[in-house]
Design a protein around this motif. Sequence first.
Motif, mmCIF file in Angstrom:
data_model
loop_
_atom_site.group_PDB
_atom_site.id
_atom_site.type_symbol
_atom_site.label_atom_id
_atom_site.label_comp_id
_atom_site.label_asym_id
_atom_site.label_seq_id
_atom_site.Cartn_x
_atom_site.Cartn_y
_atom_site.Cartn_z
ATOM 1 N N LYS A 115 0.684 -1.191 -0.057
ATOM 2 C CA LYS A 115 0.012 0.016 0.034
ATOM 3 C C LYS A 115 0.811 1.290 0.146
ATOM 4 O O LYS A 115 0.633 2.102 -0.629
ATOM 5 C CB LYS A 115 -0.985 -0.120 1.081
ATOM 6 N N MET A 116 1.975 1.211 0.833
ATOM 7 C CA MET A 116 2.927 2.418 0.743
ATOM 8 C C MET A 116 3.554 2.529 -0.452
ATOM 9 O O MET A 116 3.538 3.807 -1.038
ATOM 10 C CB MET A 116 3.896 2.030 2.117
ATOM 11 N N PHE A 117 4.284 1.529 -1.273
ATOM 12 C CA PHE A 117 4.786 1.615 -2.374
ATOM 13 C C PHE A 117 3.932 2.303 -3.294
ATOM 14 O O PHE A 117 4.249 2.920 -4.218
ATOM 15 C CB PHE A 117 5.338 0.410 -2.628
ATOM 16 N N ALA A 118 2.541 1.847 -3.361
ATOM 17 C CA ALA A 118 1.624 2.261 -4.331
ATOM 18 C C ALA A 118 1.240 3.653 -4.192
ATOM 19 O O ALA A 118 1.170 4.564 -5.322
ATOM 20 C CB ALA A 118 0.239 1.393 -4.331
ATOM 21 N N ALA A 119 1.175 4.146 -2.746
ATOM 22 C CA ALA A 119 0.990 5.598 -2.624
ATOM 23 C C ALA A 119 2.025 6.494 -3.102
ATOM 24 O O ALA A 119 1.901 7.388 -3.573
ATOM 25 C CB ALA A 119 0.659 5.716 -1.207
ATOM 26 N N ALA A 120 3.363 6.107 -2.715
ATOM 27 C CA ALA A 120 4.433 6.731 -3.334
ATOM 28 C C ALA A 120 4.493 7.023 -4.588
ATOM 29 O O ALA A 120 4.695 8.097 -5.231
ATOM 30 C CB ALA A 120 5.693 5.963 -2.688
ATOM 31 N N ALA A 121 4.140 5.705 -5.551
ATOM 32 C CA ALA A 121 4.343 5.778 -6.860
ATOM 33 C C ALA A 121 3.193 6.891 -7.323
ATOM 34 O O ALA A 121 3.433 7.692 -8.220
ATOM 35 C CB ALA A 121 4.115 4.510 -7.612
#
Length: 312
Positions: free
Chosen positions: A157-163
């Motif tokens: 979830k965090m990596f997707a939000a950063a992207a």
Amino acid sequence: MCHDGSAGQEPGPESGPAGPTRRAFSRLLMAGSGLAALAACAPETPPPPSSAAGIATTKAAPASSASPLVPPLASTPAAAATSAAAAPAPAPPAATAPAAPRHSLIDPASPWVVVNKHRPLAPSTFKPTDLVRPAVRLAAAGEASLLNGTTAAAAEKMFAAAAGAGVTLTLASGYRSYVTQAATYSGYVKSQGQAAADTASARPGYSEHQTGWAFDIGDGSGADSFTPRFAQQPAAVWAQANAHLFGFVVRYPWMLHGITGYYYEPWHLRYIGPEVATEMKNGGIGTLEEYFGLEAAPGLPVTGSGHHPGQS
């Protein structure tokens, strides 16, 4: 010097027929004298309101010349006892002690486990039972690409939000087994010496990486990986500002090595859960030791035999 017009007067006899007339005349003279005295002593203009307020304040202040920040001492034991008896009973202390943790602080499978130089894993060879490879951009292979299930889901979830914000995060190093951590630590000792190694690498059985709750991040360029300069890279800046929303904290913050035992690692994230991570962020609490009220762990404790735990 002004007088009130009555000083030095003594009462005279008031008997006899002429007594009342003399008294009346005497009173008239005294009244005139008093009016003249008052006119001579009165100021031309009344004092301003601020002066009156100042006088009232001065009169209300205690006569003691002691500093208002220091309470006056009782002059005798009896006075002290009387003062103590008259003082109101102190209010009971507020219940500020934290409630019992909802999760264990020592179980390696707990999201709240605290691992540091004073708190080794038990057992020292612990291995998570739910290791998975998260669906994120990887810069690691083998066991280093694995996390426990809860951490992996939060990382996705965090990596997707950063992207979505235009920032690339990479998983640079995840799980490390006891054996791998032993080899990593040994490499630091050989290259830097044991004292320096203990500020940069955990001894086997003392590493958060072994729990599966922690991992290191990089960015798409690989610039400044595993150096303090990484803090200026977009990945680190974004994580510092947003990781708590997904349950992560920067485990080894700037200038708090006196508590954590490790120098600043802006790349090392630790899952602790959104509730605690957000409380720490909003409260300005930098370390798990401070949040849970645990002792600082700047160095390995020395046992009675003079050897550090885990030292061969």
